[in-house]
Design a protein around this motif. Structure first.
Motif, PDB file in Angstrom:
ATOM      1  N   ALA A 108      -5.317   0.560   1.030  1.00 29.18           N
ATOM      2  CA  ALA A 108      -6.502  -0.085   1.614  1.00 29.18           C
ATOM      3  C   ALA A 108      -6.178  -1.121   2.678  1.00 29.18           C
ATOM      4  CB  ALA A 108      -7.341  -0.724   0.507  1.00 29.18           C
ATOM      5  N   LEU A 109      -4.961  -1.654   2.673  1.00 29.74           N
ATOM      6  CA  LEU A 109      -4.623  -2.715   3.620  1.00 29.74           C
ATOM      7  C   LEU A 109      -3.943  -2.202   4.887  1.00 29.74           C
ATOM      8  CD1 LEU A 109      -3.433  -5.498   1.142  1.00 29.74           C
ATOM      9  CD2 LEU A 109      -5.619  -5.337   2.347  1.00 29.74           C
ATOM     10  N   GLY A 110      -3.906  -0.893   5.052  1.00 33.28           N
ATOM     11  CA  GLY A 110      -3.441  -0.341   6.321  1.00 33.28           C
ATOM     12  C   GLY A 110      -1.942  -0.120   6.420  1.00 33.28           C
ATOM     13  N   LEU A 111      -1.460  -0.100   7.654  1.00 30.23           N
ATOM     14  CA  LEU A 111      -0.068   0.234   7.991  1.00 30.23           C
ATOM     15  C   LEU A 111       0.919  -0.573   7.166  1.00 30.23           C
ATOM     16  CD1 LEU A 111       2.008   1.626   9.933  1.00 30.23           C
ATOM     17  CD2 LEU A 111       1.747  -0.389  11.402  1.00 30.23           C
ATOM     18  N   LYS A 112       1.917   0.157   6.591  1.00 27.40           N
ATOM     19  CA  LYS A 112       2.936  -0.499   5.780  1.00 27.40           C
ATOM     20  C   LYS A 112       4.316  -0.348   6.414  1.00 27.40           C
ATOM     21  CE  LYS A 112       1.570   1.620   1.896  1.00 27.40           C
ATOM     22  NZ  LYS A 112       1.491   1.977   0.472  1.00 27.40           N
ATOM     23  N   VAL A 113       5.115  -1.380   6.260  1.00 24.80           N
ATOM     24  CA  VAL A 113       6.525  -1.371   6.640  1.00 24.80           C
ATOM     25  C   VAL A 113       7.312  -1.786   5.406  1.00 24.80           C
ATOM     26  CG1 VAL A 113       8.317  -2.375   8.106  1.00 24.80           C
ATOM     27  CG2 VAL A 113       6.041  -1.888   9.058  1.00 24.80           C
ATOM     28  N   TRP A 114       8.314  -0.986   5.020  1.00 25.27           N
ATOM     29  CA  TRP A 114       9.073  -1.251   3.792  1.00 25.27           C
ATOM     30  C   TRP A 114       8.134  -1.356   2.590  1.00 25.27           C
ATOM     31  CZ3 TRP A 114      11.166  -5.231   7.515  1.00 25.27           C
ATOM     32  CH2 TRP A 114      12.196  -4.678   8.283  1.00 25.27           C
ATOM     33  N   GLU A 115       7.085  -0.521   2.615  1.00 24.17           N
ATOM     34  CA  GLU A 115       6.127  -0.398   1.511  1.00 24.17           C
ATOM     35  C   GLU A 115       5.220  -1.623   1.351  1.00 24.17           C
ATOM     36  OE1 GLU A 115       7.758   1.141  -2.152  1.00 24.17           O
ATOM     37  OE2 GLU A 115       9.423   2.086  -1.076  1.00 24.17           O
ATOM     38  N   VAL A 116       5.169  -2.470   2.368  1.00 23.30           N
ATOM     39  CA  VAL A 116       4.293  -3.651   2.351  1.00 23.30           C
ATOM     40  C   VAL A 116       3.398  -3.618   3.587  1.00 23.30           C
ATOM     41  CG1 VAL A 116       4.205  -6.175   2.485  1.00 23.30           C
ATOM     42  CG2 VAL A 116       5.945  -5.062   1.069  1.00 23.30           C
ATOM     43  N   PRO A 117       2.075  -3.778   3.429  1.00 21.36           N
ATOM     44  CA  PRO A 117       1.184  -3.805   4.592  1.00 21.36           C
ATOM     45  C   PRO A 117       1.557  -4.939   5.548  1.00 21.36           C
ATOM     46  CG  PRO A 117      -0.081  -3.578   2.566  1.00 21.36           C
ATOM     47  CD  PRO A 117       1.327  -3.880   2.163  1.00 21.36           C
ATOM     48  N   VAL A 118       1.616  -4.631   6.826  1.00 21.33           N
ATOM     49  CA  VAL A 118       1.967  -5.633   7.831  1.00 21.33           C
ATOM     50  C   VAL A 118       0.979  -6.798   7.807  1.00 21.33           C
ATOM     51  CG1 VAL A 118       2.264  -6.047  10.301  1.00 21.33           C
ATOM     52  CG2 VAL A 118       3.082  -3.907   9.288  1.00 21.33           C
ATOM     53  N   LEU A 119      -0.292  -6.488   7.508  1.00 24.52           N
ATOM     54  CA  LEU A 119      -1.321  -7.521   7.524  1.00 24.52           C
ATOM     55  C   LEU A 119      -1.161  -8.551   6.410  1.00 24.52           C
ATOM     56  CD1 LEU A 119      -4.579  -5.550   8.447  1.00 24.52           C
ATOM     57  CD2 LEU A 119      -3.260  -7.118   9.870  1.00 24.52           C
ATOM     58  N   ILE A 120      -0.304  -8.281   5.436  1.00 29.00           N
ATOM     59  CA  ILE A 120      -0.078  -9.255   4.374  1.00 29.00           C
ATOM     60  C   ILE A 120       0.508 -10.554   4.948  1.00 29.00           C
ATOM     61  CG2 ILE A 120       1.513  -9.753   2.465  1.00 29.00           C
ATOM     62  CD1 ILE A 120      -1.052  -8.466   1.577  1.00 29.00           C
ATOM     63  N   GLY A 121       1.359 -10.429   5.945  1.00 29.34           N
ATOM     64  CA  GLY A 121       1.898 -11.625   6.592  1.00 29.34           C
ATOM     65  C   GLY A 121       0.797 -12.451   7.230  1.00 29.34           C
ATOM     66  N   LEU A 122      -0.152 -11.762   7.862  1.00 28.57           N
ATOM     67  CA  LEU A 122      -1.283 -12.464   8.479  1.00 28.57           C
ATOM     68  C   LEU A 122      -2.161 -13.111   7.418  1.00 28.57           C
ATOM     69  CD1 LEU A 122      -2.746 -13.070  11.146  1.00 28.57           C
ATOM     70  CD2 LEU A 122      -4.010 -10.923  10.842  1.00 28.57           C
ATOM     71  N   ASN A 123      -2.306 -12.446   6.277  1.00 30.23           N
ATOM     72  CA  ASN A 123      -3.097 -13.004   5.187  1.00 30.23           C
ATOM     73  C   ASN A 123      -2.465 -14.294   4.650  1.00 30.23           C
ATOM     74  OD1 ASN A 123      -5.421 -12.578   3.314  1.00 30.23           O
ATOM     75  ND2 ASN A 123      -3.789 -12.544   1.789  1.00 30.23           N
ATOM     76  N   TRP A 124      -1.139 -14.296   4.512  1.00 27.92           N
ATOM     77  CA  TRP A 124      -0.454 -15.514   4.101  1.00 27.92           C
ATOM     78  C   TRP A 124      -0.689 -16.637   5.105  1.00 27.92           C
ATOM     79  CZ3 TRP A 124       2.344 -17.354   0.003  1.00 27.92           C
ATOM     80  CH2 TRP A 124       2.674 -16.441  -1.006  1.00 27.92           C
TER      81      TRP A 124
END
Length: 227
Positions: A108-124
């Protein structure tokens, strides 16, 4: 003289409409989250709306940082550092089970790199920035502000976790959120909050508290419908 007189109406016009910027941004923020809430709970097609999560996150951040007043070197370094620490903490967490516990990200959170959505960094970055602004209003010592800001982040995460499992953001082994998740969140958030309060940039974003409050209300309502 003519040049000065000629610019006065333009300056007055800009200041006249500038006062509508914050109410308009809040209205867009509230409406977008309200539509998302309705879509997830009552539309009959929650998958469609959960796939809009990346757009929601990007829109929220675009609104938030359009009100930031100090795009200097210190802020750019802060933003890059928080994004990177947040993202790579999740990479370590997903691949080792350290820091947070045993979990995997959904789609649901879109494009992943190393199995983690890139947008997670933006969320932090968004969460550190908004809670940092709220804690800055207290007038406390900067370490107390950092502790309070980290606590606000953990509070929001408490309500996010069940919602995340329900809507394919991420899932936990055994469908149980371990206590280590909240400990890990608090410790990493505390480091980033300390950095926020010692960085040399203006902390005067009027939209930041509202972004956090809208997010908190959004996930509290979803939490209450799920439990």
């Amino acid at each position: 003289m003519l040049k000065t007189i000629g610019t006065q109406p333009q300056t007055h016009s800009r200041s006249k409409y500038k006062k509508y910027g914050l109410p308009l941004a809040i209205a867009v923020l509230v409406i977008f989250h309200a539509v998302g809430l309705w879509g997830l709970l009552f539309s009959g097609d929650p998958e469609y709306f959960q796939n809009l999560t990346p757009m929601n996150l990007l829109l929220t951040n675009a609104l938030l940082f359009s009100f930031h007043k100090s795009w200097n070197k210190d802020f750019i370094l802060f933003a890059i550092f928080v994004f990177a620490v947040g993202f790579f903490s999740e990479v370590v967490g997903v691949h080792t089970g350290l820091l947070f516990g045993d979990y995997t990200y959904g789609e649901a959170l879109g494009l992943k790199v190393w199995e983690v959505p890139v947008l997670i960094g933006l969320n932090w970055l968004m969460l550190v920035y908004t809670t940092g602004h709220i804690s800055n209003y207290t007038g406390w010592h900067w370490i107390a502000k950092a502790i309070f800001g980290a606590g606000l982040m953990v509070l929001l995460d408490f309500f996010i976790e069940p919602v995340a499992m329900q809507y394919d953001f991420w899932s936990w082994s055994g469908n149980t959120v371990p206590f280590t998740n909240y400990v890990g969140w608090f410790m990493i958030a505390l480091v980033l909050q300390l950095y926020f309060h010692k960085s040399d940039f203006k902390r005067q974003n009027r939209l930041a508290p509202m972004v956090y409050l809208v997010q908190l209300l959004f996930f509290v309502v979803l939490f209450l419908f799920i439990i």
